[in-house]
Design a protein around this motif. Structure first.
Motif, PDB file in Angstrom:
ATOM      1  N   ILE A   1     -10.850  -0.352   1.257  1.00  0.00           N
ATOM      2  CA  ILE A   1     -10.112  -0.763   2.453  1.00  0.00           C
ATOM      3  C   ILE A   1      -9.021  -1.761   2.049  1.00  0.00           C
ATOM      4  N   LEU A   2      -7.795  -1.476   2.494  1.00  0.00           N
ATOM      5  CA  LEU A   2      -6.652  -2.362   2.229  1.00  0.00           C
ATOM      6  C   LEU A   2      -6.166  -2.924   3.567  1.00  0.00           C
ATOM      7  N   LEU A   3      -6.110  -4.248   3.661  1.00  0.00           N
ATOM      8  CA  LEU A   3      -5.694  -4.864   4.925  1.00  0.00           C
ATOM      9  C   LEU A   3      -4.351  -5.569   4.788  1.00  0.00           C
TER      10      LEU A   3
ATOM     11  N   HIS B   1       7.664  -1.005   3.143  1.00  0.00           N
ATOM     12  CA  HIS B   1       7.831  -0.559   1.753  1.00  0.00           C
ATOM     13  C   HIS B   1       6.891  -1.320   0.816  1.00  0.00           C
ATOM     14  N   GLU B   2       6.560  -2.574   1.168  1.00  0.00           N
ATOM     15  CA  GLU B   2       5.632  -3.333   0.317  1.00  0.00           C
ATOM     16  C   GLU B   2       4.218  -2.754   0.431  1.00  0.00           C
ATOM     17  N   ILE B   3       3.833  -2.417   1.649  1.00  0.00           N
ATOM     18  CA  ILE B   3       2.486  -1.841   1.834  1.00  0.00           C
ATOM     19  C   ILE B   3       2.436  -0.467   1.155  1.00  0.00           C
TER      20      ILE B   3
ATOM     21  N   ALA C   1       1.857  -0.960  -2.447  1.00  0.00           N
ATOM     22  CA  ALA C   1       0.450  -1.331  -2.703  1.00  0.00           C
ATOM     23  C   ALA C   1      -0.445  -0.090  -2.646  1.00  0.00           C
ATOM     24  N   ILE C   2      -0.133   0.821  -1.719  1.00  0.00           N
ATOM     25  CA  ILE C   2      -0.933   2.057  -1.605  1.00  0.00           C
ATOM     26  C   ILE C   2      -0.712   2.923  -2.850  1.00  0.00           C
TER      27      ILE C   2
ATOM     28  N   ALA D   1       5.822  -9.363  -7.613  1.00  0.00           N
ATOM     29  CA  ALA D   1       4.715  -8.413  -7.808  1.00  0.00           C
ATOM     30  C   ALA D   1       5.111  -7.343  -8.828  1.00  0.00           C
ATOM     31  N   LYS D   2       6.306  -6.780  -8.672  1.00  0.00           N
ATOM     32  CA  LYS D   2       6.762  -5.722  -9.593  1.00  0.00           C
ATOM     33  C   LYS D   2       7.035  -6.307 -10.976  1.00  0.00           C
TER      34      LYS D   2
END
Ligand code: PMT
Length: 400
Positions: free
Chosen positions: A119-121, A171-173, A176-177, A383-384
């Motif tokens: 699960i990603l929140l 786009h960030e989520i 992450a996916i 992050a990148k």
């Protein structure tokens, strides 16, 4: 074929104004061939309509646990078995709290209880609600149970407040996916220690000397290593950031405290990465009582702090592969390369901070130097950038 082609994603939407952004996220996922099934909480349906979500996702939208028609199409247990990943965006404070205590009082919470998929929140709420200790405890507990979080970001909120609580951008989520499905577990068994954030050097019981480091760069590195299966110990100065899932965090305040914890940890790890902005000097005599205002001038005597990364670099036994950072406002390449040699490092990440656009920001650019080479990593999100730095560190570590 893209990474997300045919991936089966349940998109849970809870009640919050950021729900409108989830429509764009679903569009991005569908564009690359992912299968998306939307589950709405009753509060979410006040912000976005099932009709819109059905059109965007290409599938019927599930809303109620007690809806026989919906259960006929795909019951909640089938949905739980079908999903390869559940993304909850936005995740409200209320939903996070219910998830933490294991409630099953609507379709989405029941699904989360029945599911074995990750699960990603993506939390979204008013900044005061996010900062509340009860919300932080709920998030911490869910992280400990292996749930992943992205965001929230800081900035202006729909209610006019400013602070942490804005949902991450679609786009960030999406990234992450994508990372969730692509990142390999090639660093299992690798032990990494990272320092991050500023230090605080006390002047008296109410004052200190510090700097603008937010910890974002160091925390992003921790996240990147842990995503690839490494065991990460994060030694952090005082920052306002959540601990990435599965990371062991040790909080410190002063450079001396960081030095002690870092030296103890370094000898037990394969890699040591010094991203913290450590105070070079501390106050020689910390006043026991608050210093009272007196003359027009006052002087503080400062003495040198131990140089943590240099002491690790000069270890003669159990020395880890040692990486430093160099935050410079001028002659960046020269000063960084000088530190590489003087501190006996295996690699240094030169950070040009002359434009005031690095400390506390979400983006950064670095040039990495090692004994016989260098590489410039252009500006991108921390992050990148962290992923690219990790790639290079691992390459050099293996080469050594
Ligand atoms: O935290 P953010 O807001 O995301 O910002 C990121 C950052 C700018 C803090 C980060 O990218 C960075 O550049 N960190 C190093 C900052 C710094 O203190 O650089 P320096 O040139 O002063 O120190 C050189 C190296 O020695 C660093 O690895 C530092 O951690 C280390 N050091 C310095 C002094 C000291 N007493 N002990 C140390 O270990």
């Amino acid at each position: 074929m893209t990474t997300l082609q045919n991936k089966r994603i349940v998109m849970g939407i809870t009640g919050g104004i950021a729900a409108y952004k989830t429509i764009e996220l679903i569009r991005l996922l569908r564009k690359v061939g992912a299968e998306v099934r939307v589950v709405l909480t009753p509060a979410a349906a006040e912000f976005v309509t099932p009709l819109t979500l059905q059109a965007i996702s290409g599938n019927p939208v599930s809303q109620s646990l007690l809806d026989p028609q919906a259960e006929l199409a795909m019951g909640h247990i089938e949905l739980a078995k079908w999903a390869e990943l559940v993304v909850i965006a936005p995740a409200s404070a209320d939903f996070i709290a219910r998830l933490n205590v294991g409630m099953a009082n609507d379709l989405l919470s029941t699904l989360c209880l029945a599911i074995s998929a990750p699960i990603l929140l993506a939390p979204a709420m008013n900044q005061r609600m996010y900062a509340q200790s009860v919300t932080q405890q709920n998030i911490h507990a869910l992280r400990q149970r292996g749930m992943q979080f992205i965001g929230p970001n800081a900035g202006e909120q729909a209610c006019g407040d400013v602070g942490y609580g804005r949902m991450s951008e679609p786009h960030e989520i999406f990234t992450a996916i994508e990372n969730h499905f692509t990142v390999s577990q090639d660093l299992v068994g690798l032990n990494v220690v990272i320092t991050a954030g500023p230090t605080q050097e006390a002047i008296d019981p109410v004052r200190y000397i510090s700097n603008h480091s937010s910890g974002k760069m160091g925390f992003a590195l921790a996240e990147s290593f842990v995503q690839r299966g490494a065991n990460v110990t994060l030694i952090s100065g005082p920052v306002n950031l959540p601990t990435p899932a599965k990371v062991k965090r040790l909080d410190v305040l002063s450079a001396q405290q960081m030095w002690q914890v870092a030296l103890e940890s370094a000898v037990k790890n394969h890699l040591f990465i010094a991203c913290a902005a450590v105070a070079d000097y501390r106050v020689a005599e910390i006043a026991e009582q608050k210093i009272k205002k007196s003359g027009d001038e006052m002087q503080l005597r400062l003495i040198k702090n131990p140089d943590i990364v240099s002491d690790v670099g000069h270890l003669t036994e159990h020395r880890p592969f040692t990486v430093g950072f160099a935050a410079e406002t001028q002659q960046v390449a020269q000063y960084a390369q000088d530190k590489l040699v003087r501190k006996k490092l295996d690699m240094i990440c030169a950070n040009d901070v002359s434009n005031g656009q690095v400390f506390g920001q979400d983006n950064n650019a670095l040039t990495l130097y090692w004994a016989k080479g260098s590489i410039a990593l252009p500006e991108t999100s921390k992050a990148k950038l962290a992923q690219q730095v990790v790639n290079k560190i691992i390459e050099r570590y293996h080469a050594k």
